[in-house]
Scaffold this active site. Structure first.
Site, PDB file in Angstrom:
ATOM      1  N   SER A 139       0.867  -1.411   0.087  1.00  0.00           N
ATOM      2  CA  SER A 139       0.004   0.058   0.020  1.00  0.00           C
ATOM      3  C   SER A 139       1.152   1.324  -0.114  1.00  0.00           C
ATOM      4  O   SER A 139       1.657   1.379   0.866  1.00  0.00           O
ATOM      5  CB  SER A 139      -0.835  -0.120   1.201  1.00  0.00           C
ATOM      6  OG  SER A 139      -1.730   1.208   1.349  1.00  0.00           O
ATOM      7  N   LYS A 165      -1.210  -1.025  -4.210  1.00  0.00           N
ATOM      8  CA  LYS A 165      -2.545  -0.084  -3.987  1.00  0.00           C
ATOM      9  C   LYS A 165      -1.804   1.345  -3.811  1.00  0.00           C
ATOM     10  O   LYS A 165      -0.980   1.450  -3.155  1.00  0.00           O
ATOM     11  CB  LYS A 165      -2.926  -0.796  -2.764  1.00  0.00           C
ATOM     12  CG  LYS A 165      -4.027   0.076  -1.842  1.00  0.00           C
ATOM     13  CD  LYS A 165      -4.716  -0.562  -0.784  1.00  0.00           C
ATOM     14  CE  LYS A 165      -4.811   0.261   0.418  1.00  0.00           C
ATOM     15  NZ  LYS A 165      -5.590  -0.634   1.515  1.00  0.00           N
ATOM     16  N   LYS A 167      -2.692   4.908  -2.565  1.00  0.00           N
ATOM     17  CA  LYS A 167      -3.763   5.813  -1.793  1.00  0.00           C
ATOM     18  C   LYS A 167      -4.120   7.278  -2.833  1.00  0.00           C
ATOM     19  O   LYS A 167      -3.214   7.527  -3.319  1.00  0.00           O
ATOM     20  CB  LYS A 167      -2.939   6.250  -0.654  1.00  0.00           C
ATOM     21  CG  LYS A 167      -2.740   5.235   0.333  1.00  0.00           C
ATOM     22  CD  LYS A 167      -4.092   4.673   0.676  1.00  0.00           C
ATOM     23  CE  LYS A 167      -3.965   3.624   2.054  1.00  0.00           C
ATOM     24  NZ  LYS A 167      -5.091   3.150   2.544  1.00  0.00           N
ATOM     25  N   ASP A 193      -7.138   3.221  -3.114  1.00  0.00           N
ATOM     26  CA  ASP A 193      -7.795   3.470  -1.825  1.00  0.00           C
ATOM     27  C   ASP A 193      -8.084   4.914  -1.506  1.00  0.00           C
ATOM     28  O   ASP A 193      -6.996   5.514  -1.155  1.00  0.00           O
ATOM     29  CB  ASP A 193      -6.998   2.609  -0.908  1.00  0.00           C
ATOM     30  CG  ASP A 193      -7.792   2.552   0.328  1.00  0.00           C
ATOM     31  OD1 ASP A 193      -9.000   2.932   0.684  1.00  0.00           O
ATOM     32  OD2 ASP A 193      -7.268   2.097   1.402  1.00  0.00           O
ATOM     33  N   GLU A 218     -11.119   1.130  -3.324  1.00  0.00           N
ATOM     34  CA  GLU A 218     -11.379   0.950  -2.075  1.00  0.00           C
ATOM     35  C   GLU A 218     -12.200   2.012  -1.614  1.00  0.00           C
ATOM     36  O   GLU A 218     -11.216   3.209  -1.359  1.00  0.00           O
ATOM     37  CB  GLU A 218     -10.231   0.404  -1.471  1.00  0.00           C
ATOM     38  CG  GLU A 218     -10.287   0.071   0.049  1.00  0.00           C
ATOM     39  CD  GLU A 218      -9.117  -0.596   0.503  1.00  0.00           C
ATOM     40  OE1 GLU A 218      -8.151  -0.833  -0.033  1.00  0.00           O
ATOM     41  OE2 GLU A 218      -8.865  -0.763   1.810  1.00  0.00           O
ATOM     42  N   ASP A 243     -13.849  -1.099   2.831  1.00  0.00           N
ATOM     43  CA  ASP A 243     -13.198  -1.410   3.951  1.00  0.00           C
ATOM     44  C   ASP A 243     -13.809  -0.546   5.248  1.00  0.00           C
ATOM     45  O   ASP A 243     -14.643  -1.515   5.962  1.00  0.00           O
ATOM     46  CB  ASP A 243     -11.828  -0.619   3.536  1.00  0.00           C
ATOM     47  CG  ASP A 243     -10.689  -0.715   4.898  1.00  0.00           C
ATOM     48  OD1 ASP A 243     -11.079  -0.997   6.095  1.00  0.00           O
ATOM     49  OD2 ASP A 243      -9.581  -0.140   4.610  1.00  0.00           O
ATOM     50  N   LYS A 267     -10.308  -6.682   7.844  1.00  0.00           N
ATOM     51  CA  LYS A 267      -9.177  -6.201   8.945  1.00  0.00           C
ATOM     52  C   LYS A 267      -9.855  -6.710  10.093  1.00  0.00           C
ATOM     53  O   LYS A 267     -11.041  -6.157  10.576  1.00  0.00           O
ATOM     54  CB  LYS A 267      -8.944  -4.672   9.011  1.00  0.00           C
ATOM     55  CG  LYS A 267      -8.287  -4.285   7.698  1.00  0.00           C
ATOM     56  CD  LYS A 267      -8.321  -2.588   7.773  1.00  0.00           C
ATOM     57  CE  LYS A 267      -7.541  -2.002   6.519  1.00  0.00           C
ATOM     58  NZ  LYS A 267      -7.698  -0.647   6.624  1.00  0.00           N
ATOM     59  N   GLY A 295      -4.277  -3.971   6.308  1.00  0.00           N
ATOM     60  CA  GLY A 295      -3.356  -3.773   7.192  1.00  0.00           C
ATOM     61  C   GLY A 295      -3.569  -2.430   7.852  1.00  0.00           C
ATOM     62  O   GLY A 295      -4.331  -1.686   7.272  1.00  0.00           O
TER      63      GLY A 295
HETATM   64  O1  OSB Z   1      -7.319   2.129   4.289  1.00  0.00           O
HETATM   65  O2  OSB Z   1      -6.229   0.063   4.274  1.00  0.00           O
HETATM   66  C1  OSB Z   1      -6.267   1.286   4.696  1.00  0.00           C
HETATM   67  C2  OSB Z   1      -3.284   1.902   6.948  1.00  0.00           C
HETATM   68  C3  OSB Z   1      -4.117   2.812   7.973  1.00  0.00           C
HETATM   69  C4  OSB Z   1      -5.261   3.027   7.903  1.00  0.00           C
HETATM   70  C5  OSB Z   1      -6.233   2.439   6.686  1.00  0.00           C
HETATM   71  C6  OSB Z   1      -5.428   1.897   5.780  1.00  0.00           C
HETATM   72  C7  OSB Z   1      -4.108   1.790   5.743  1.00  0.00           C
HETATM   73  C8  OSB Z   1      -3.331   0.839   4.889  1.00  0.00           C
HETATM   74  C9  OSB Z   1      -2.248   0.206   5.306  1.00  0.00           C
HETATM   75  O3  OSB Z   1      -3.470   0.980   3.524  1.00  0.00           O
HETATM   76  C10 OSB Z   1      -1.778  -0.981   4.698  1.00  0.00           C
HETATM   77  C11 OSB Z   1      -0.688  -1.762   5.316  1.00  0.00           C
HETATM   78  O4  OSB Z   1      -0.741  -1.810   6.858  1.00  0.00           O
HETATM   79  O5  OSB Z   1       0.425  -1.815   4.583  1.00  0.00           O
HETATM   80 MG    MG Z   2      -8.499   1.039   3.113  1.00  0.00          MG
END
Ligand code: OSB
Ligand code: MG
Length: 375
Positions: A139, A165, A167, A193, A218, A243, A267, A295
């Protein structure tokens, strides 16, 4: 033999990320992490991690609310219950006790691990996992420029990650996705995401994202929304993945009824633990909905639970389960979590419980506060 819990130690540690992580709803550089150590009457101990962040930008919970919830309500309730199996804990914690799912999950997951140690099995086997390695994605946080992002994506491809992924947030979306897609080509699984950064007023931008062959988008809309996601999904070809909005198996039922999405990010912290995660996994499997393990920038302790969960059969898409070195200079477990060159993390199926050793000495050194609760 029943599981009777006797002692729970809460600890906060501070662990700096190797690089700050920027998402549409916030920013983390130093991760404040809440760890638990749970001991039963037979002397078995399990460590777990609460995934709540420092501020309520992902869900209403934070590390401070979770500490309080565990101390005031979760610990007293599990101390006063004798469990024959960890699958009973979720209901016990839901009864007339609303929300606080990350706090509940930290304790519920520790009881699953305790059970695994008690039976001498791996957590993966205890949960019904059937894989000995799990596919891994990365990510990538929001970057200053498309060039910086494509550089990171190129590196991730070289390292073998099976999914990338990105952001996104308004202003750092189309251009960034287009640049990365151009750079990495069409063969790599790419997704975006948004962490709730858009509304239906941004429909034009969202529809443009439909043209980059993303495997999913996402949680583009509000953190607790299902209705507008359904409307958006009707208009988009790219599958939406939920999510933040999926906080329980009931929300998955709602998603299926409303058609709010076609993929679920599980999660365990967000849904109250491993029993709820398994129920969601099973329900999605029955409906042909693929799931993957998300994660929360976990330390090696939280990661061990994610790896075990992702070994279940319907986790058919790569998870955000990157190796320790992607996050930390040095993790708090040994061995650290590693990924092979083809993008898989090995599931420690041959070892009891979490399958990694917790570096207690290092945790002591990193601890900023702790408190022990007794039954
Ligand atoms: O939206 O998936 C998410 C981290 C903190 C809060 C929300 C998210 C995330 C990540 C991290 O995308 C993914 C990872 O732990 O590698
Ligand atoms: Mg997410």
């Amino acid at each position: 033999m029943p599981i009777d819990l006797r002692r729970l130690t809460l600890r906060e540690i501070q662990l700096p990320l190797r690089e700050p992580f920027h998402i549409s709803s916030g920013f983390v550089a130093d991760r404040r992490i809440l760890l638990l150590e749970l001991t039963d009457a037979d002397g078995f101990t399990a460590w777990s991690e609460c995934v709540a962040g420092e501020i309520p930008n992902y869900s209403p919970e934070t590390i401070d609310t979770a500490w309080l919830a565990i101390q005031l309500w979760v610990a007293p309730r599990v101390f006063s219950t004798s469990f024959t199996h960890p699958s009973e804990v979720h209901q016990t914690l839901e009864h007339n006790f609303r929300g606080h799912r990350m706090a509940k999950a930290a304790v519920e997951m520790a009881i699953w691990a305790l059970h695994a140690y008690r039976t001498g099995e791996s957590l993966s086997k205890t949960l019904g996992g059937n894989r000995d390695k799990v596919a891994t994605g990365i990510s990538l946080g929001i970057q200053q420029s498309p060039d910086e992002l494509t550089e990171k994506a190129r590196k991730a491809c070289r390292e073998g990650y099976r999914k990338i992924k990105l952001k996104i947030t308004p202003g750092s979306d189309i251009e960034f996705v287009r640049a990365v897609r151009q750079e990495v080509g069409d063969s790599i699984a790419l997704m975006a995401d948004a962490n709730n950064a858009y509304t239906m007023g941004d429909l034009e931008t969202l529809l443009e994202l439909d043209t980059y062959n993303l495997i999913m988008i996402e949680q583009p809309l509000a953190w607790d929304d299902l209705v507008r996601h359904a409307e958006l999904q009707r208009r988009m070809a790219t599958p939406l993945c939920l999510d933040e909005s999926i906080t329980s198996v009931d929300r998955v039922h709602d998603m299926l009824t409303l058609k709010s999405g076609r993929i679920v990010n599980i999660k365990p912290g967000r849904v109250g633990g491993l029993t709820a995660s398994r129920s969601i996994h099973d329900l999605c499997q029955q409906h042909g909905i693929p799931v993957w393990c998300g994660g929360m920038l976990e330390s090696g302790i939280g990661r061990s639970y994610n790896v075990a969960l992702a070994s279940l059969p319907n986790f058919t898409l790569p998870g955000d389960i990157s190796p320790s070195a992607r996050y930390w200079e040095k993790d708090i477990v040994t061995p650290e979590w590693t990924m092979d060159r083809t993008g898989f993390v090995a599931v420690p199926t041959g070892k009891p419980g979490l399958g990694v050793d917790v570096d207690v000495g290092r945790i002591e050194n990193l601890t900023t506060r702790s408190e022990t609760l007794l039954a």
